[in-house]
Design a protein around this motif. Structure first.
Motif, PDB file in Angstrom:
ATOM      1  N   GLY A  55       0.811  -1.211   0.000  1.00  0.00           N
ATOM      2  CA  GLY A  55       0.000   0.000   0.000  1.00  0.00           C
ATOM      3  C   GLY A  55       0.845   1.262   0.000  1.00  0.00           C
ATOM      4  O   GLY A  55       0.525   2.233  -0.695  1.00  0.00           O
ATOM      5  N   ALA A  56       1.926   1.255   0.776  1.00  0.00           N
ATOM      6  CA  ALA A  56       2.802   2.427   0.823  1.00  0.00           C
ATOM      7  C   ALA A  56       3.447   2.679  -0.536  1.00  0.00           C
ATOM      8  O   ALA A  56       3.543   3.829  -0.997  1.00  0.00           O
ATOM      9  N   LEU A  57       3.867   1.627  -1.218  1.00  0.00           N
ATOM     10  CA  LEU A  57       4.492   1.798  -2.528  1.00  0.00           C
ATOM     11  C   LEU A  57       3.469   2.248  -3.574  1.00  0.00           C
ATOM     12  O   LEU A  57       3.808   3.000  -4.496  1.00  0.00           O
ATOM     13  N   ALA A  58       2.226   1.807  -3.451  1.00  0.00           N
ATOM     14  CA  ALA A  58       1.186   2.252  -4.378  1.00  0.00           C
ATOM     15  C   ALA A  58       0.914   3.747  -4.221  1.00  0.00           C
ATOM     16  O   ALA A  58       0.757   4.473  -5.209  1.00  0.00           O
ATOM     17  N   LEU A  59       0.877   4.223  -2.988  1.00  0.00           N
ATOM     18  CA  LEU A  59       0.689   5.662  -2.764  1.00  0.00           C
ATOM     19  C   LEU A  59       1.887   6.452  -3.277  1.00  0.00           C
ATOM     20  O   LEU A  59       1.739   7.556  -3.825  1.00  0.00           O
ATOM     21  N   ALA A  63       2.163   9.569  -6.176  1.00  0.00           N
ATOM     22  CA  ALA A  63       2.962  10.797  -6.084  1.00  0.00           C
ATOM     23  C   ALA A  63       3.950  10.897  -7.231  1.00  0.00           C
ATOM     24  O   ALA A  63       4.218  11.991  -7.750  1.00  0.00           O
ATOM     25  N   CYS A  64       4.490   9.767  -7.664  1.00  0.00           N
ATOM     26  CA  CYS A  64       5.434   9.775  -8.777  1.00  0.00           C
ATOM     27  C   CYS A  64       4.724  10.144 -10.082  1.00  0.00           C
ATOM     28  O   CYS A  64       5.320  10.774 -10.962  1.00  0.00           O
ATOM     29  N   LEU A  86       8.786   1.352  -8.296  1.00  0.00           N
ATOM     30  CA  LEU A  86       7.759   1.327  -7.256  1.00  0.00           C
ATOM     31  C   LEU A  86       6.693   0.272  -7.568  1.00  0.00           C
ATOM     32  O   LEU A  86       6.230  -0.446  -6.665  1.00  0.00           O
ATOM     33  N   GLY A  87       6.299   0.170  -8.831  1.00  0.00           N
ATOM     34  CA  GLY A  87       5.325  -0.851  -9.202  1.00  0.00           C
ATOM     35  C   GLY A  87       5.858  -2.258  -8.990  1.00  0.00           C
ATOM     36  O   GLY A  87       5.142  -3.135  -8.503  1.00  0.00           O
ATOM     37  N   ALA A  88       7.128  -2.486  -9.344  1.00  0.00           N
ATOM     38  CA  ALA A  88       7.716  -3.804  -9.136  1.00  0.00           C
ATOM     39  C   ALA A  88       7.790  -4.149  -7.647  1.00  0.00           C
ATOM     40  O   ALA A  88       7.499  -5.279  -7.242  1.00  0.00           O
ATOM     41  N   GLY A  89       8.164  -3.168  -6.836  1.00  0.00           N
ATOM     42  CA  GLY A  89       8.209  -3.418  -5.392  1.00  0.00           C
ATOM     43  C   GLY A  89       6.842  -3.726  -4.818  1.00  0.00           C
ATOM     44  O   GLY A  89       6.701  -4.619  -3.962  1.00  0.00           O
ATOM     45  N   ALA A  90       5.818  -3.007  -5.273  1.00  0.00           N
ATOM     46  CA  ALA A  90       4.466  -3.275  -4.786  1.00  0.00           C
ATOM     47  C   ALA A  90       4.006  -4.669  -5.187  1.00  0.00           C
ATOM     48  O   ALA A  90       3.350  -5.370  -4.408  1.00  0.00           O
ATOM     49  N   GLY A  91       4.339  -5.081  -6.411  1.00  0.00           N
ATOM     50  CA  GLY A  91       3.947  -6.414  -6.845  1.00  0.00           C
ATOM     51  C   GLY A  91       4.633  -7.511  -6.051  1.00  0.00           C
ATOM     52  O   GLY A  91       4.006  -8.502  -5.663  1.00  0.00           O
TER      53      GLY A  91
END
Length: 234
Positions: A55-59, A63-64, A86-91
């Motif tokens: 969730g933190a990476l999606a937010l 912002a990005c 950020l998308g890769a980390g969230a996945g």
């Protein structure tokens, strides 16, 4: 180019929003069987409680996306690369293995905070993979949700990655924020070499301020000389 730009932004925003929405759903239920005559108690655990990093990476990806809109050229390319990371980390965070101990710990923390997500039941649970475990003398087990929430979150993360890669590749060619209302740097009466006398600069600044407020009061664009001069002559 405009359609490509809008599609990339929409794809990234949709992916981040999908992750945030999915994390609000119940991913598992922790069922605690207390000694008789106490009833059993089930506590729903959301994805946000299990994988808060996603969730933190999606937010951060949202912002990005704002940075992508506000930047241009090579800086926008860097923002796109960061968006893809950020998308890769969230996945990766979303599809990480959810352990029984983690679900039970989240459920106990939720109960301690008086934020029970489920209801008191007689001990029956919906079908699904069940893992038996004993906690503090009481029988307990975890029932994972039958809906593929983690897979849906992974799809949202993939959308963010695609938007980031598209930005890093094609971003410098996309439209940028309009500079229509930026005041020109050159001032009337400037001396050769770009410098203006001190008195002339002060008088010019005062005149510019007065002209700007007068134009605004007449519903004119103070940065458009054609409108200002035409109104003055009329």
């Amino acid at each position: 180019m405009r359609r490509e730009y809008a599609l990339a932004l929409l794809l990234g925003a949709a992916g981040a929003g999908l992750i945030v929405l999915v994390l609000r759903q119940a991913w598992a239920v922790a069922v605690f069987t207390a000694p008789r005559p106490l009833p059993a108690q089930d506590i729903s655990v959301t994805g946000q409680q299990l994988v808060p990093l996603a969730g933190a990476l999606a937010l951060a990806a949202l912002a990005c996306l704002a940075a992508v809109i506000a930047t241009r050229s090579a800086v926008r390319r860097v923002a796109g690369a960061l968006l893809a990371l950020l998308g890769a980390g969230a996945g990766i965070a979303a599809i990480a293995a959810v352990r029984t101990s983690g679900v039970l710990a989240a459920a106990r923390a939720s109960a301690a905070a008086d934020a029970l997500g489920g209801s008191t039941t007689s001990g029956t649970t919906p079908g699904g993979p069940v893992h038996a475990i004993i906690i503090a003398g009481s029988g307990g087990h975890v029932v994972m949700s039958g809906l593929p929430w983690r897979e849906v979150a992974a799809c949202g993360a993939a959308a963010i990655v695609l938007a980031g890669l598209a930005t890093a590749w094609r971003g410098p060619r996309w439209p940028v924020m309009s500079a229509r209302f930026e005041r020109p740097r050159a001032a009337d009466g400037a001396a050769p070499g770009g410098a203006a006398p001190a008195g002339a600069a002060a008088d010019g600044a005062a005149a510019d301020s007065a002209t700007m407020w007068e134009s605004l009061s007449r519903d004119l664009d103070p940065t458009d000389p054609a409108q200002v001069n035409g109104r003055t002559r009329g």
